[in-house]
Design an enzyme around this catalytic site. Structure first.
Site, PDB file in Angstrom:
ATOM      1  N   GLY A   1     -11.828 -21.374  -4.101  1.00 60.00           N
ATOM      2  CA  GLY A   1     -13.098 -20.677  -3.839  1.00 60.00           C
ATOM      3  C   GLY A   1     -13.781 -21.005  -2.532  1.00 60.00           C
TER       4      GLY A   1
ATOM      5  N   HIS B   1       0.813  -1.220   0.000  1.00 58.75           N
ATOM      6  CA  HIS B   1       0.000   0.000   0.000  1.00 58.75           C
ATOM      7  C   HIS B   1       0.845   1.268   0.000  1.00 58.75           C
ATOM      8  CE1 HIS B   1       0.344  -0.259   4.506  1.00 58.75           C
ATOM      9  NE2 HIS B   1       0.313   1.045   4.410  1.00 58.75           N
TER      10      HIS B   1
ATOM     11  N   ASP C   1       0.439  -7.609   1.500  1.00 52.88           N
ATOM     12  CA  ASP C   1       0.786  -6.195   1.627  1.00 52.88           C
ATOM     13  C   ASP C   1       2.292  -5.957   1.510  1.00 52.88           C
ATOM     14  OD1 ASP C   1       0.549  -3.502   1.867  1.00 52.88           O
ATOM     15  OD2 ASP C   1      -0.161  -3.478   3.948  1.00 52.88           O
TER      16      ASP C   1
ATOM     17  N   GLY D   1       3.190   6.559   7.697  1.00 52.18           N
ATOM     18  CA  GLY D   1       4.540   6.842   7.217  1.00 52.18           C
ATOM     19  C   GLY D   1       5.508   5.782   7.682  1.00 52.18           C
ATOM     20  N   ASN D   2       5.181   5.099   8.803  1.00 54.31           N
ATOM     21  CA  ASN D   2       5.968   3.947   9.237  1.00 54.31           C
ATOM     22  C   ASN D   2       5.814   2.780   8.269  1.00 54.31           C
ATOM     23  OD1 ASN D   2       5.805   4.759  12.596  1.00 54.31           O
ATOM     24  ND2 ASN D   2       7.602   3.745  11.766  1.00 54.31           N
ATOM     25  N   SER D   3       4.731   2.785   7.522  1.00 57.12           N
ATOM     26  CA  SER D   3       4.399   1.669   6.641  1.00 57.12           C
ATOM     27  C   SER D   3       5.560   1.270   5.760  1.00 57.12           C
ATOM     28  CB  SER D   3       3.217   2.035   5.747  1.00 57.12           C
ATOM     29  OG  SER D   3       2.041   1.979   6.483  1.00 57.12           O
TER      30      SER D   3
END
Lengths: 464, 421
Positions: free
Chosen positions: B223, B50, B81, B168-170
């Site tokens: 599925g 992200h 992620d 911002g740590n991401s």
């Protein structure tokens, strides 16, 4: 051509009768006897909700026609109770019976108890001789409205001038101001019946805040009075459509889902010029439309050889087609001319009886589980896009707030497919199973498989 | 602090991303700041999906020396992620820039209460170190729209820490005292105090390998949507720690075709018993299925109504609900291709068409009555099989504007509209 003739004939009659010079207060005293207020209670397992609507007496048997909006169609007739009819200035009221709704006019019919019938006068007493009269542009018209219950339904007069007459698709006269209560009659200056006050034609007002200048204004709608009326020609021929049962059956059914008006630009693009049309979004499984070979994306251009008229706004063409269907009976034929791709096709449909509707579905409430379930009907399958032969399970029509089912995560309209790990195929089976579960006082839980938005989940309902 | 920790500090970078969005019917540019950690001498940087994704058009990396260099997206996996960037090494050499790279630690060995440090760029404050402990080393949550609308969290559990994590740590590393990367900081609860989450290095390591090789992670899909069996064993007459509840089987998926349905209990996959008693155990089972080769047939043993049965399920490639996005400037709409997963979920007959994700007021599409959420299925009576086809049609329209017929679906209602110059 025919309409011109009726118009001129009507003008002639009004000229003649005007010379009689009826006094408005005399006309008023006679005519308020055809206006009534109807009170009813919509009951659910959880609450009772009282509603008051206005209606017009249509015959000497005390039958009253209420506008379509007077009763929410989602409420099953079995939950509509305690009908009472109030004459103007009458604080007591008289019991009445709900007769059902007619699909073509949308009217609900109610019949007042015999004791009061002699005090009511049907609106047909004021129609005069000859064809129904249509008001002329700028004509001075007046109608009846009723105050609320606290004011004992005191009648009051409303007066205005006709500003515009349009086909919506019913021929509707729009006045400059409010002219009657919705469902109550409108007359000309000679006391001749001109039409019934239309619903959702109240004046709207914008209320701006003194404090929050520049904020979004609040829109206020006058729902108790209407500034439009459906003309007498759209009312008088249909007064005999009193349903034989509360559901208004038989109901004619085509099975073309999601009709959308064809945009004028699209008509031009497809070289149909000024032709009006309606796009068929889906053709429902097993429906008369499917049997006759109607296809999704077909554009209906004509019915029984008559091109669809152009309406303003265009979406009214959909109501127009719906009315053409509703005016027929199951078994009647309907010839559709459609555009498929670039080809014109003629399709002859034999209408069928509409499958069981949600409001007709049998239902039962289980208080210990806090859950009401009803039969899974054809419309449920169509809404969920599942094959109709796949119909099983029941639908939650009521989940008691903070009750066991609610706490477990069940929601209204959830489709319950399994109870305690076993498939429930019919309403009767589900109902019997839930009843036996409820009767087991030592039981601590019931596990259900529900489907919501196409996804399933296993939910545990903890019983107290 | 340790030598390893100093070295780690020299490997943590600030990432400035400019990305393009289409959800207002036109190209809009957003700028954001995140963190990352350099993994190799050839300039691979690990960050969050992200922080930098396919919508990024410009990525700049600020090294510990405060020098800024350009980078490119080298791999992306929204399910975990994680994203991999590649620093422009030619620029590094030309400008004689230097950096260090970090080493992974072993997240499986972390114990609750162990001290960890988060390093990154919270609120744009470059090279910020915060300290905390491991609050939980096996946290489960799934989010269907967690990475800019893309699904995430189904295939891994998370490390939870009370080290201060701020926007911002991401993408920055969560490290032990010796400077080894045990997690990639990715999210925190807004409005909560010190509830931060990181992707464990055990997951990150595996994903980095895949991303470095091919740029994406291929997963198999059948599925089934799992549910924990906890407290239901008795109901299903199962021994504890046996089986996994199948909460849902997605419409038209391989499992649905094989006859599985919600409420079934999955007992084993190719003979390997399955234990999905607790939520925390579900990602591993999902991963077991996901890591099968695409197209392979799995033997699933399951129980329904007390009877055990076997189903053969052929896996297919896992896809996101979110399809390719683009903008049609001349018409003033942003669109997203209908993906197979979206079409099935919405019970559309096929995956032709695009969803309108933005409309620019006053442009032809707006004037013709298109709005956000509409699905355009055909253009001039041709099915829209790809975004390319629509872009070509728009280019033709721009070159020679003329009426264009669109078939549009809105809440199952089909209508036709004409775009006019």
């Amino acid at each position: 051509m025919q309409r011109c003739f009726i118009l001129s004939a009507a003008l002639l009659i009004s000229l003649v009768s005007r010379t009689a010079g009826a006094d408005l207060s005399t006309l008023w005293t006679e005519r308020i006897k055809c206006a009534v207020a109807v009170e009813y209670v919509a009951t659910t397992e959880m609450e009772r909700h009282t509603t008051i609507a206005y209606g017009t007496v249509i015959d000497s048997s005390g039958t009253i026609a209420l506008p379509s909006a007077a009763i929410d169609l989602r409420i099953p007739p079995s939950q509509l109770k305690d009908f009472r009819v109030y004459r103007p200035n009458d604080p007591e009221g008289t019991p009445a019976e709900y007769l059902g709704r007619d699909a073509l006019t949308g009217w609900h019919f109610v019949r007042a108890a015999a004791s009061v019938r002699s005090l009511l006068v049907p609106v047909t007493a004021f129609t005069g001789a000859g064809a129904p009269r249509e008001a002329g542009l700028a004509e001075d018209v007046w109608g009846i409205a009723l105050r609320n219950k606290e004011e004992e339904f005191a009648p009051y007069i409303m007066q205005s001038h006709v500003a515009l007459i349009e086909d919506l698709p019913q021929r509707t006269a729009i006045a400059q101001q409010e002219v009657a209560g919705p469902g109550l009659p409108v007359f000309d200056r000679d006391g001749r019946f001109l039409g019934l006050g239309a619903s959702s034609f109240g004046q709207t007002y914008l209320q701006f805040s003194n404090v929050d200048r520049g904020g979004t204004p609040v829109m206020l709608v006058n729902v108790e009075e209407s500034s439009a009326f459906v003309t007498a020609a759209e009312v008088l021929p249909y007064l005999g459509r009193i349903p034989h049962n509360a559901f208004g059956r038989p109901l004619a059914w085509l099975g073309a889902y999601g009709l959308e008006p064809m945009d004028r630009e699209v008509g031009t693009f497809l070289k149909l010029n000024s032709q009006s049309g309606a796009v068929v979004s889906e053709v429902l499984e097993g429906s008369p439309a499917e049997r006759a070979g109607l296809k999704p994306r077909d554009i209906i251009l004509a019915v029984d050889g008559k091109p669809l008229p152009r309406f303003r706004p265009e979406r009214i063409v959909v109501d127009y087609i719906d009315r053409l269907i509703a005016a027929r009976a199951p078994g009647d034929a309907m010839a559709l001319s459609v555009l498929r791709g670039v080809n014109r096709q003629e399709i002859k449909v034999v209408l069928a009886e509409e499958p069981e509707l949600v409001r007709e579905a049998p239902r039962r409430y289980f208080d210990r589980i806090g859950l009401g379930v009803r039969q899974f009907v054809y419309g449920d399958a169509a809404a969920r896009r599942v094959a109709t032969n796949d119909q099983s399970g029941v639908v939650a029509y009521l989940v008691k707030p903070n009750g066991p089912a609610d706490v477990a995560g069940l929601r209204t309209d959830d489709w319950i497919k399994e109870i305690d790990g076993a498939e429930v195929r019919t309403f009767e089976a589900a109902s019997a199973k839930l009843a036996s579960i409820e009767a087991e006082l030592l039981r601590s839980e019931v596990v259900v498989l529900v489907s919501r938005g196409g996804d399933t989940a296993v939910l545990r309902i903890k019983l107290h | 602090m340790s030598h390893g920790f100093d070295r780690l500090l020299d490997s943590v970078v600030r990432i400035d991303v400019r990305e393009v969005t289409f959800d207002e019917g036109t190209r809009r540019f957003d700028a954001s700041v995140g963190s990352g950690v350099i993994l190799s001498d050839d300039g691979l940087v690990l960050t969050n999906a992200h922080v930098a994704g396919p919508r990024a058009i410009e990525v700049n990396i600020t090294l510990s020396s405060l020098e800024r260099v350009e980078a490119k997206l080298a791999g992306w996996d929204h399910w975990t992620d994680l994203a991999l960037l590649k620093i422009n090494m030619e620029e590094v050499r030309r400008r004689h820039l230097r950096f260090q790279h970090a080493e992974f630690g072993e997240s499986e060995r972390l114990f609750v209460g162990e001290t960890v440090y988060a390093v990154g760029t919270p609120e744009g404050l470059t090279r910020t170190v915060t300290r905390g402990i491991i609050s939980n080393n096996n946290r489960y949550f799934e989010d269907t729209a967690g990475v800019d609308g893309y699904e995430t969290g189904g295939f891994n559990t998370w490390l939870q820490t009370d080290a201060a994590i701020n926007p911002g740590n991401s993408g920055g590393p969560l490290v032990t005292e010796d400077g080894r990367v045990v997690g990639i900081t990715s999210r925190g609860y807004l409005g909560a105090n010190n509830l931060g989450f990181a992707i464990p290095s055990a997951t990150a390591r595996r994903i980095v390998d895949g991303l470095a090789r091919t740029g994406s992670i291929e997963r198999s899909y059948i599925g089934i949507v799992p549910g924990a069996l906890q407290d239901l064993e008795h109901f299903y007459s199962l021994a504890s720690n046996t089986g996994m509840l199948i909460d849902n089987v997605e419409a038209a998926s391989p499992a649905a075709i094989a006859g599985l349905r919600g409420g079934d209990i999955l007992l084993s996959i190719d003979g390997h018993p399955v234990d999905g008693r607790f939520d925390e155990q579900l990602p591993a089972i999902q991963n077991l299925i996901a890591s099968q080769p695409i197209g392979r047939t799995l033997q699933l043993q399951y129980m329904r109504g007390g009877r055990v049965a076997l189903a053969s399920v052929a896996t297919e490639r896992l896809e996101s609900r979110i399809g390719e996005e683009g903008v049609l400037d001349g018409w003033g709409i942003g669109v997203r291709k209908i993906s197979r997963a979206f079409a099935r979920k919405s019970r559309l007959p096929d995956d032709n068409g695009v969803i309108v994700i933005g409309v620019q007021p006053g442009f032809p599409a707006d004037v013709a009555g298109l709005s956000r959420g509409d699905i355009i299925t055909k253009i001039n009576q041709r099915p829209i099989g790809s975004l390319e086809l629509l872009k070509t049609a728009q280019a033709a329209y721009t070159a020679k504007p003329g009426p264009t017929l669109l078939e549009v679906q809105r809440d199952r209602h089909v209508s036709f509209i004409v775009l006019k110059p």
